[in-house]
Design a protein around this motif. Structure first.
Motif, PDB file in Angstrom:
ATOM      1  N   TRP A  61       0.853  -1.194   0.000  1.00 61.66           N
ATOM      2  CA  TRP A  61       0.000   0.000   0.000  1.00 61.66           C
ATOM      3  C   TRP A  61       0.884   1.238   0.000  1.00 61.66           C
ATOM      4  O   TRP A  61       1.539   1.548   0.972  1.00 61.66           O
ATOM      5  N   ASP A  62       0.946   1.959  -1.133  1.00 67.43           N
ATOM      6  CA  ASP A  62       1.842   3.099  -1.215  1.00 67.43           C
ATOM      7  C   ASP A  62       1.200   4.293  -1.910  1.00 67.43           C
ATOM      8  O   ASP A  62       1.882   5.193  -2.373  1.00 67.43           O
ATOM      9  N   TYR A  63      -0.104   4.276  -2.012  1.00 66.81           N
ATOM     10  CA  TYR A  63      -0.753   5.319  -2.784  1.00 66.81           C
ATOM     11  C   TYR A  63      -0.618   6.740  -2.207  1.00 66.81           C
ATOM     12  O   TYR A  63      -0.445   7.689  -2.964  1.00 66.81           O
ATOM     13  N   PRO A  64      -0.726   6.938  -0.912  1.00 66.93           N
ATOM     14  CA  PRO A  64      -0.762   8.318  -0.437  1.00 66.93           C
ATOM     15  C   PRO A  64       0.379   9.195  -0.926  1.00 66.93           C
ATOM     16  O   PRO A  64       0.154  10.309  -1.371  1.00 66.93           O
ATOM     17  N   TYR A  65       1.623   8.727  -0.836  1.00 67.10           N
ATOM     18  CA  TYR A  65       2.738   9.592  -1.197  1.00 67.10           C
ATOM     19  C   TYR A  65       3.491   9.093  -2.427  1.00 67.10           C
ATOM     20  O   TYR A  65       3.762   9.866  -3.345  1.00 67.10           O
ATOM     21  N   ILE A  66       3.824   7.805  -2.470  1.00 70.01           N
ATOM     22  CA  ILE A  66       4.510   7.283  -3.652  1.00 70.01           C
ATOM     23  C   ILE A  66       3.586   7.409  -4.867  1.00 70.01           C
ATOM     24  O   ILE A  66       4.007   7.799  -5.955  1.00 70.01           O
ATOM     25  N   GLY A  67       2.310   7.102  -4.675  1.00 65.27           N
ATOM     26  CA  GLY A  67       1.370   7.188  -5.781  1.00 65.27           C
ATOM     27  C   GLY A  67       1.181   8.605  -6.280  1.00 65.27           C
ATOM     28  O   GLY A  67       1.168   8.863  -7.482  1.00 65.27           O
ATOM     29  N   PHE A  68       1.022   9.545  -5.360  1.00 62.39           N
ATOM     30  CA  PHE A  68       0.772  10.936  -5.762  1.00 62.39           C
ATOM     31  C   PHE A  68       2.038  11.623  -6.258  1.00 62.39           C
ATOM     32  O   PHE A  68       2.036  12.307  -7.284  1.00 62.39           O
ATOM     33  N   LEU A  69       3.151  11.445  -5.541  1.00 61.75           N
ATOM     34  CA  LEU A  69       4.365  12.187  -5.843  1.00 61.75           C
ATOM     35  C   LEU A  69       5.266  11.507  -6.869  1.00 61.75           C
ATOM     36  O   LEU A  69       5.888  12.179  -7.697  1.00 61.75           O
ATOM     37  N   GLN A  70       5.378  10.177  -6.819  1.00 61.43           N
ATOM     38  CA  GLN A  70       6.315   9.489  -7.697  1.00 61.43           C
ATOM     39  C   GLN A  70       5.636   8.860  -8.911  1.00 61.43           C
ATOM     40  O   GLN A  70       5.995   9.147 -10.045  1.00 61.43           O
ATOM     41  N   LYS A  71       4.658   8.017  -8.649  1.00 62.75           N
ATOM     42  CA  LYS A  71       3.965   7.382  -9.775  1.00 62.75           C
ATOM     43  C   LYS A  71       3.019   8.355 -10.479  1.00 62.75           C
ATOM     44  O   LYS A  71       2.692   8.165 -11.655  1.00 62.75           O
ATOM     45  N   LYS A  72       2.542   9.345  -9.748  1.00 56.79           N
ATOM     46  CA  LYS A  72       1.658  10.384 -10.292  1.00 56.79           C
ATOM     47  C   LYS A  72       0.378   9.793 -10.887  1.00 56.79           C
ATOM     48  O   LYS A  72      -0.132  10.260 -11.902  1.00 56.79           O
ATOM     49  N   ASN A  73      -0.132   8.752 -10.225  1.00 56.23           N
ATOM     50  CA  ASN A  73      -1.362   8.118 -10.695  1.00 56.23           C
ATOM     51  C   ASN A  73      -2.510   8.278  -9.708  1.00 56.23           C
ATOM     52  O   ASN A  73      -3.571   7.699  -9.896  1.00 56.23           O
ATOM     53  N   VAL A  74      -2.299   9.063  -8.657  1.00 59.38           N
ATOM     54  CA  VAL A  74      -3.360   9.353  -7.685  1.00 59.38           C
ATOM     55  C   VAL A  74      -3.881  10.757  -7.956  1.00 59.38           C
ATOM     56  O   VAL A  74      -3.117  11.727  -7.955  1.00 59.38           O
ATOM     57  N   ALA A  75      -5.188  10.874  -8.173  1.00 52.45           N
ATOM     58  CA  ALA A  75      -5.773  12.163  -8.546  1.00 52.45           C
ATOM     59  C   ALA A  75      -5.980  13.078  -7.354  1.00 52.45           C
ATOM     60  O   ALA A  75      -5.767  14.293  -7.457  1.00 52.45           O
ATOM     61  N   MET A  76      -6.414  12.518  -6.204  1.00 45.88           N
ATOM     62  CA  MET A  76      -6.710  13.344  -5.029  1.00 45.88           C
ATOM     63  C   MET A  76      -6.248  12.629  -3.771  1.00 45.88           C
ATOM     64  O   MET A  76      -6.343  11.406  -3.678  1.00 45.88           O
ATOM     65  N   MET A  77      -5.784  13.394  -2.806  1.00 50.59           N
ATOM     66  CA  MET A  77      -5.394  12.808  -1.527  1.00 50.59           C
ATOM     67  C   MET A  77      -5.334  13.885  -0.462  1.00 50.59           C
ATOM     68  O   MET A  77      -5.237  15.083  -0.749  1.00 50.59           O
ATOM     69  N   THR A  78      -5.379  13.453   0.789  1.00 49.23           N
ATOM     70  CA  THR A  78      -5.230  14.373   1.911  1.00 49.23           C
ATOM     71  C   THR A  78      -3.847  14.211   2.518  1.00 49.23           C
ATOM     72  O   THR A  78      -3.257  13.129   2.484  1.00 49.23           O
ATOM     73  N   SER A  79      -3.322  15.306   3.042  1.00 46.62           N
ATOM     74  CA  SER A  79      -2.027  15.245   3.710  1.00 46.62           C
ATOM     75  C   SER A  79      -1.825  16.507   4.527  1.00 46.62           C
ATOM     76  O   SER A  79      -2.430  17.548   4.277  1.00 46.62           O
ATOM     77  N   TRP A  80      -0.925  16.389   5.502  1.00 49.06           N
ATOM     78  CA  TRP A  80      -0.445  17.575   6.200  1.00 49.06           C
ATOM     79  C   TRP A  80       0.421  18.388   5.251  1.00 49.06           C
ATOM     80  O   TRP A  80       1.151  17.835   4.414  1.00 49.06           O
ATOM     81  N   ALA A  81       0.387  19.689   5.380  1.00 49.54           N
ATOM     82  CA  ALA A  81       1.163  20.562   4.494  1.00 49.54           C
ATOM     83  C   ALA A  81       2.655  20.297   4.591  1.00 49.54           C
ATOM     84  O   ALA A  81       3.361  20.305   3.584  1.00 49.54           O
ATOM     85  N   ASP A  82       3.158  20.045   5.800  1.00 46.66           N
ATOM     86  CA  ASP A  82       4.606  19.875   5.942  1.00 46.66           C
ATOM     87  C   ASP A  82       5.101  18.576   5.328  1.00 46.66           C
ATOM     88  O   ASP A  82       6.295  18.395   5.121  1.00 46.66           O
TER      89      ASP A  82
END
Length: 245
Positions: A122-143
Motif C-alpha cells: 500500500w503506497d498510494y498516499p505519497y509514492i502514488g501521488f508524488l512518484q507514480k503520479k497516478n493518484v488524482a486526489m489525496m489528503t495530507s499535512w502541508a509539511d
C-alpha cells in the motif's frame, strides 16, 4: 522582558510553546483531471461530491491504473468529525460507534470502486501521488507535501497540482482536521533556564516567524503581514491564498 510573548512565565515551571502550525489540505493532480475531462475539486465539497469525482477518475487507461482518491487512514476523516477513539471514563475503545462506522463504510466504498487496484504494498498516499503520479486526489499535512513538491520542482519533475479545503460529510461541512501544533518545551529541570527562555523568545520573534511563514509553515504569532508571506521563499510559486483549508 524577553518572555513577554509566552502564555506561561514562571521560570520554575515546564512550559510548552508553539513555534509553527501545520494544517491539512486536499491535494489534487490537475493533469489527471484534464486527461479525463473531469472538473477540479473546489472548497467545501461534501464527501459524496468528492466520491463522484473519484468514480470518474478511478480507471485503467493505457495500462496505467489511476486512483481517483486516496483517503489514507480512518483518523484523517474521523478527526474532522472530532470522533473520540477512547472512552476516557472506561478506557475502552470507541471504534464501534455510528460515527466510525460512517467513516469506515465510506472508505470501503472508495476502495471497492471498479478499477481501484492495490499493488503488492500500500503506497498510494505519497509514492502514488508524488512518484507514480497516478493518484488524482489525496489528503495530507502541508509539511509532508510542500517540501517534497518543492524538491521535485527544483529537479525539473514538477506536478501540475493545487489544493482546496478538505471535503467533509454534509453535516460537518466547514470543519477540517485538527491543527498540528509544533511545540518547544521549556523544562523545569533545565540548568540554563534563562538562556532557554531567550532562545524560545527569539524563535517567536517577528524575524524568525517571518522565515517560518516564507518557508511554507504557518506562524504562531498574530501578525497578518507575516501571514501574507506564506510560501514566498518557495521556488515553486504555486501558493494560492490559504482559503478555508
Amino acid at each position: 522582558m524577553f518572555w513577554s510573548r509566552f502564555p506561561c512565565t514562571p521560570i520554575k515551571a515546564s512550559c510548552l510553546v508553539p513555534y509553527s502550525l501545520n494544517f491539512a489540505g486536499w491535494y489534487y493532480n490537475k493533469s489527471i483531471f484534464d486527461k479525463f475531462g473531469v472538473k477540479y475539486p473546489k472548497d467545501l465539497m461534501t464527501w459524496d461530491e468528492t466520491f463522484e469525482l473519484a468514480r470518474k477518475l478511478t480507471r485503467t487507461d493505457g495500462g496505467e491504473a489511476y486512483i481517483g482518491m486516496e483517503l489514507d487512514a480512518p483518523d484523517r476523516i474521523g478527526g474532522q468529525m472530532s470522533l473520540p477513539l477512547i472512552d476516557l471514563k472506561t478506557n475502552k475503545a470507541l471504534i464501534d460507534t455510528e460515527g466510525w462506522k460512517k467513516v469506515l463504510t465510506f472508505m470501503k466504498q472508495n476502495y471497492e470502486l471498479p478499477g481501484y487496484k492495490f499493488d503488492s504494498r500500500w503506497d498510494y498516499p505519497y509514492i502514488g501521488f508524488l512518484q507514480k503520479k497516478n493518484v488524482a486526489m489525496m489528503t495530507s499535512w502541508a509539511d509532508q507535501m510542500l517540501g517534497p513538491l518543492e524538491d521535485m520542482h527544483k529537479k525539473g519533475d514538477s506536478i501540475n497540482w493545487d489544493w482546496v479545503a478538505l471535503p467533509n460529510f454534509k453535516e460537518y461541512l466547514g470543519t477540517g482536521r485538527e491543527v498540528d501544533v509544533h511545540m518547544m518545551i521549556h523544562s523545569s529541570l533545565g540548568k540554563k533556564k534563562e538562556i532557554a527562555w531567550k532562545v524560545m523568545s527569539h524563535i517567536l520573534s517577528d524575524e524568525v516567524q517571518t522565515i517560518v511563514s516564507k518557508s511554507g509553515r504557518l506562524p504562531t504569532i498574530a501578525n497578518p503581514d507575516i501571514e501574507k508571506l506564506f510560501g514566498s521563499d518557495l521556488e515553486h510559486r504555486f501558493i494560492p491564498i490559504i482559503r478555508t483549508i
